[in-house]
Design a protein around this motif. Structure first.
Motif, short mmCIF file in Angstrom:
data_model
loop_
_atom_site.label_atom_id
_atom_site.label_comp_id
_atom_site.label_asym_id
_atom_site.label_seq_id
_atom_site.Cartn_x
_atom_site.Cartn_y
_atom_site.Cartn_z
N ILE B 196 60.77 -71.93 49.45
CA ILE B 196 60.97 -71.12 48.25
C ILE B 196 60.94 -72.00 47.01
O ILE B 196 61.62 -73.02 46.95
CB ILE B 196 62.31 -70.36 48.35
N ALA B 260 70.40 -74.96 44.95
CA ALA B 260 71.38 -75.30 45.98
C ALA B 260 71.90 -74.02 46.66
O ALA B 260 72.08 -73.99 47.88
CB ALA B 260 72.54 -76.09 45.37
N GLY B 261 72.12 -72.98 45.88
CA GLY B 261 72.60 -71.71 46.44
C GLY B 261 71.56 -71.03 47.32
O GLY B 261 71.86 -70.53 48.40
N VAL B 262 70.31 -71.03 46.86
CA VAL B 262 69.23 -70.43 47.65
C VAL B 262 69.10 -71.21 48.97
O VAL B 262 68.99 -70.63 50.06
CB VAL B 262 67.89 -70.46 46.87
N TYR B 264 71.35 -73.02 50.46
CA TYR B 264 72.52 -72.79 51.32
C TYR B 264 72.32 -71.52 52.14
O TYR B 264 72.66 -71.47 53.33
CB TYR B 264 73.79 -72.70 50.47
N SER B 265 71.71 -70.52 51.52
CA SER B 265 71.42 -69.28 52.24
C SER B 265 70.41 -69.52 53.36
O SER B 265 70.59 -69.03 54.48
CB SER B 265 70.91 -68.22 51.26
N LEU B 266 69.37 -70.29 53.08
CA LEU B 266 68.39 -70.62 54.12
C LEU B 266 69.08 -71.35 55.27
O LEU B 266 68.80 -71.10 56.45
CB LEU B 266 67.29 -71.53 53.56
N LYS B 267 69.98 -72.24 54.92
CA LYS B 267 70.70 -73.02 55.93
C LYS B 267 71.56 -72.11 56.80
O LYS B 267 71.55 -72.22 58.03
CB LYS B 267 71.57 -74.06 55.21
N MET B 268 72.27 -71.19 56.16
CA MET B 268 73.13 -70.26 56.91
C MET B 268 72.30 -69.37 57.84
O MET B 268 72.77 -68.94 58.88
CB MET B 268 73.95 -69.39 55.95
N ASP B 269 71.09 -69.09 57.41
CA ASP B 269 70.21 -68.24 58.22
C ASP B 269 69.38 -69.05 59.22
O ASP B 269 68.50 -68.48 59.88
CB ASP B 269 69.28 -67.43 57.31
N ASN B 270 69.63 -70.35 59.29
CA ASN B 270 68.88 -71.22 60.20
C ASN B 270 67.38 -71.11 60.03
O ASN B 270 66.61 -71.11 61.00
CB ASN B 270 69.25 -70.93 61.66
N MET B 299 76.95 -79.76 49.50
CA MET B 299 76.79 -78.60 50.38
C MET B 299 75.75 -78.88 51.48
O MET B 299 75.47 -78.01 52.28
CB MET B 299 76.31 -77.37 49.60
#
Lengths: 375, 487
Positions: B196, B260-262, B264-270, B299
């Motif tokens: 992204i 960083a927020g976007v 972090y979301s990708l990370k949480m969604d693996n 983060m």
């Protein structure tokens, strides 16, 4: 960014007996609020009935955050010192329950907190960000004004950060001085694209916070920190929401309409009681959402009473009271029997020793009620 | 590809002594030795070392939390009695502070404000487009190379034609990417489509690479009804959900903490993807640069930060922007791995971004890339850069240092491109662009309702009232309003 003494007092109770007195009177007044609601039999409290417990405002916020995290696995709570429960205890127990990936500390950087939250929200998450004091929200002002507020509009609705909610304690606390007392709501009311919500009591806080979190628009949610521990009322255990952009008549009257929000309502209600002793019947409205605000309810009330008084802690010049006054004069000019009165904070920085002088106190309001009615 | 690895200097020193030689150059005086090693090598060594280091002395790291033990062991120095005595002596004297043990020294020594040597710049092709002997880079096949070159040419022609369109008064504003075509296109080519993009504003080549058409560019610049932004923003503020390209906003560096927020979301969604966030050299002075870097590091958000250091923030040269050795050195202060690359070297950018992107996704941590380049165009059509920089400097970068010319030499030498292809390509793109402009000029503007929608998800009452009132005003004073906006 908190100073030690305030944290200490918040954690271990009120140090000064004067503060305690004022606090207790607020508790009394707020429980009267609940009675007013009950007598009207239209509060969500009434609808939910049974499993209600008396809790203070920070616990009501805490309940709302528990519910928000429980009901949506894509929700996150974060900010400075949020992990251990927050300096005002609003986030207690959340990281134990939901894990450090969903409830976490951030570096001490407000523009980072809000920027991060916008990005998180833009990916379809509910980002519930805490700014430790509303006084410290200004480093994030650009992110809120230029980014969050315009995210949907500038992209033609391709992107949005509607899942963003920024919580921040605001307002006087008896000993907060310049930087732990301010009410910056008016700055944010000048920004199309965000909503500004301020609750007056524990029950309202829970329902309005859940609505703010679930609203598909970014919301700045100011919490009256004076009431965190002092305001106690019965709050339904269950998950409930209170509508945004709907004002509430919390006390009916016929001679003058009083409009306020947040902690100031308890002071205004006390003035209403005293005015009643002098035979003046006051109608009191809680605006709840400052933008987009419910003009119709205020307009209807002023068309009934013919007089309007607005009161807020923030400095009078450029305050949101001015917007209300101008709008109501536009709509109710011929019905108004007196100039719109504004009883607000002074146009000085928020002072420490002079806080009682600065504040829009009960008697300042009472005097304004009397002079407006006698105009 | 290299990075500083000073924290582990002793282990590296030890391993270098015993397994590799000669030691790379030292940068500071003896006590503050940093060794530069190819990243992969260091990584391998670290892995090897930690696997044989089980049971090493933990005493010094008692305060380390569980997750830090491996790191702690890796950095432990207690086995290095044969190391430089002076260093060893100092390292043995440690003291616990929040954040872990730290060695102390009786010497009062300040860290230098700048290293003796500037961080070198990773480069593959020399000015004549010959691969530099010994350079390591990603192989690029004919199809990819030609596509990259064609895209760079397309971007250049688009810039020229839209710039002229602005000069003719057909659009209100434009901003070129001239001189930065390699960063635009080689970066785009090195990424995955799922990555992204959080752009600054001088990266339209990413969109171009991802299939955003010349017509779509024109629609935005002309603010037509087909502009995805509904004509609300100035030209060049592109955005496309479909192309994973967040809508550009003018404020500088605001996208960095958002990245960083976007991420972090990708990370949480693996997700097997990262965020690529751009900034310029000027942007690194913003608070949001600091916020973005620090949040991404803390983060552990998979963000690839790319700084296009083109030397100029409007008229402010980098000498008046920062006193550090550019931007690359800022990474380490945040705990972010970083690399400096020749931004006018298409193969170097491509290789560095490929490697960086792979590490970001695999390790789920941010990386900073500083691409050195030059802004050949004015800042925008509102700027005349000859007022503050010499013409011959611009000319030098435009010709002798052109990223297109250099890459073309390499592509052409491989027999993948020729002069006829060049002429034909330029003609075709030019035609397509002129056509796109014509179509955009003839298109209707977005309708009045789009003035009020999307402020919120739904129209609040005040906007209803204002729309109604405006429509009445338009009826009374039609001449005050543009006729091409449907009411």
């Amino acid at each position: 960014m908190a100073f030690g003494s305030l944290r200490r007092i918040e954690r271990f109770g009120w140090a000064s007996s004067k503060l305690e007195q004022r606090g207790r009177s607020i508790v009394r007044r707020l429980s009267t609020f609940t009675e007013v609601d009950e007598s009207k039999k239209n509060s969500s409290h009434q609808e939910t009935g049974k499993s209600n417990k008396s809790v203070n405002l920070f616990s009501a916020i805490n309940q709302a955050l528990h519910i928000a995290l429980e009901t949506d696995p894509r929700s996150y709570v974060f900010g400075e010192d949020v992990g251990f429960g927050g300096v005002f205890r609003c986030t207690s127990g959340l990281s134990d329950r939901f894990g450090k990936r969903r409830v976490f500390n951030t570096p001490l950087c407000e523009q980072g907190i809000v920027g991060f939250a916008i990005g998180l929200a833009a990916m379809g998450n509910r980002a519930i960000a805490e700014i430790q004091f509303a006084d410290y929200i200004f480093p994030a002002f650009d992110q809120i004004v230029n980014e969050a507020a315009k995210f949907r509009y500038r992209s033609g609705n391709q992107f949005n950060c509607g899942g963003l909610t920024i919580r921040a304690p605001y307002g006087a606390v008896g000993h907060g001085g310049h930087y732990h007392s301010q009410s910056p709501e008016a700055f944010f009311c000048h920004v199309p694209g965000i909503k500004v919500v301020i609750p007056r009591s524990p029950q309202q806080a829970k329902g309005l916070l859940l609505s703010s979190i679930r609203d598909p628009n970014p919301v700045v949610f100011f919490e009256p920190k004076w009431l965190y521990r002092l305001a106690v009322e019965e709050v339904p255990d269950k998950d409930y929401m209170l509508p945004l952009s709907e004002a509430e008549v919390i006390r009916e009257g016929s001679d003058i309409t009083l409009v306020g929000w947040g902690a100031q309502l308890s002071i205004m209600e006390q003035a209403c009681f005293d005015a009643e002793k002098d035979g003046i019947s006051c109608e009191l409205i809680d605006l709840k959402t400052l933008i987009p605000w419910d003009k119709e309810t205020v307009e209807a009330s002023v068309n009934k009473t013919g007089r309007l008084l607005v009161s807020h802690e923030a400095p009078i010049t450029g305050g949101f009271g001015a917007e209300i006054a101008a709008s109501i004069v536009e709509r109710c000019f011929l019905r108004l029997e007196a100039p719109v009165a504004r009883v607000c904070g002074l146009d000085t920085p928020f002072p420490l020793v002079f806080e009682p002088h600065y504040m829009p106190t009960k008697n300042k309001i009472l005097d304004a009620i009397k002079s407006t009615v006698k105009y | 590809m290299a990075l500083w690895f000073s924290r582990s200097r002793n282990i590296i020193a030890h391993l270098v002594k015993t397994k590799i030689s000669p030691i790379n150059q030292s940068l500071f005086h003896a006590k503050y030795i940093s060794y530069k090693l190819p990243y992969e090598l260091v990584w391998e060594l670290r892995k090897e070392y930690s696997s044989t280091a089980t049971g090493m002395v933990f005493r010094r790291f008692e305060s380390a939390r569980a997750g830090e033990v491996e790191e702690a062991v890796t950095y432990s120095t207690s086995d290095y009695d044969d190391d430089d005595d002076e260093i060893n002596d100092a390292e043995n004297k440690t003291i616990d502070f929040p954040g872990g043990s730290v060695a102390f020294t009786q010497q009062m020594k300040f860290i230098s404000e700048s290293p003796d040597k500037r961080v070198p710049c990773y480069r593959v092709l020399d000015d004549d487009g010959y691969p530099i002997a010994g350079s390591t880079y990603e192989q690029v096949d004919k199809e990819m190379a030609v596509k990259m070159y064609k895209s760079m040419v397309t971007l250049q022609i688009m810039d020229n034609i839209f710039y002229e369109a602005q000069r003719q008064g057909r659009i209100s504003f434009y901003l070129t990417s001239m001189g930065e075509e390699a960063i635009n296109i080689a970066t785009a080519a090195a990424l995955s489509f799922d990555d992204i993009i959080l752009p600054q504003y001088r990266e339209p080549g990413i969109l171009l690479w991802r299939g955003f058409t010349l017509q779509e560019f024109a629609n935005q610049c002309f603010g037509t009804k087909d502009d995805y932004g509904k004509g609300r923003q100035m030209p060049i503020h592109y955005g496309s959900k479909q192309h994973n390209f967040f809508t550009i906003s003018s404020p500088i560096a605001t996208q960095l903490p958002q990245a960083a927020g976007v991420a972090y979301s990708l990370k949480m969604d693996n997700k097997e993807a990262c965020v690529v966030a751009f900034t310029g050299d000027g942007g690194t002075s913003e608070g949001d640069f600091h916020a973005g870097m620090n949040f991404a590091a803390v983060m552990e958000a998979p963000v690839l930060f790319i700084c296009r250091n083109n030397g100029w923030a409007i008229s402010t040269p980098i000498s008046e922007q920062f006193r550090s050795d550019g931007v690359v050195v800022k990474g380490q202060a945040y705990g972010i791995r970083s690399i400096r690359v020749d931004g006018n070297d298409t193969l170097a950018v491509y290789s560095a971004i490929r490697a960086a992107r792979e590490m970001v996704v695999r390790e789920q941590k941010p990386i900073l890339v500083e691409a050195l380049t030059y802004r050949v165009g004015h800042h925008s059509t509102s700027d005349d850069s000859t007022k503050y920089r010499p013409l011959d400097e611009i000319e030098h970068w435009k010709t002798a240092r052109s990223p297109l010319a250099r890459f073309r030499k390499w592509v052409q030498r491989n027999g993948w491109w020729n002069d006829e292809g060049e002429t034909e390509l330029r003609g075709t793109i030019r035609k397509q662009l002129l056509n796109a402009i014509q179509v955009a000029e003839k298109s209707e503007k977005p309708s009045l309702v789009d003035l009020f929608t999307d402020v919120y998800d739904n129209l609040p009452l005040n906007l209803h009232e204002q729309e109604k009132s405006l429509r009445e005003t338009i009826k009374r004073h039609q001449k005050d309003f543009p006729s091409d906006v449907p009411v």
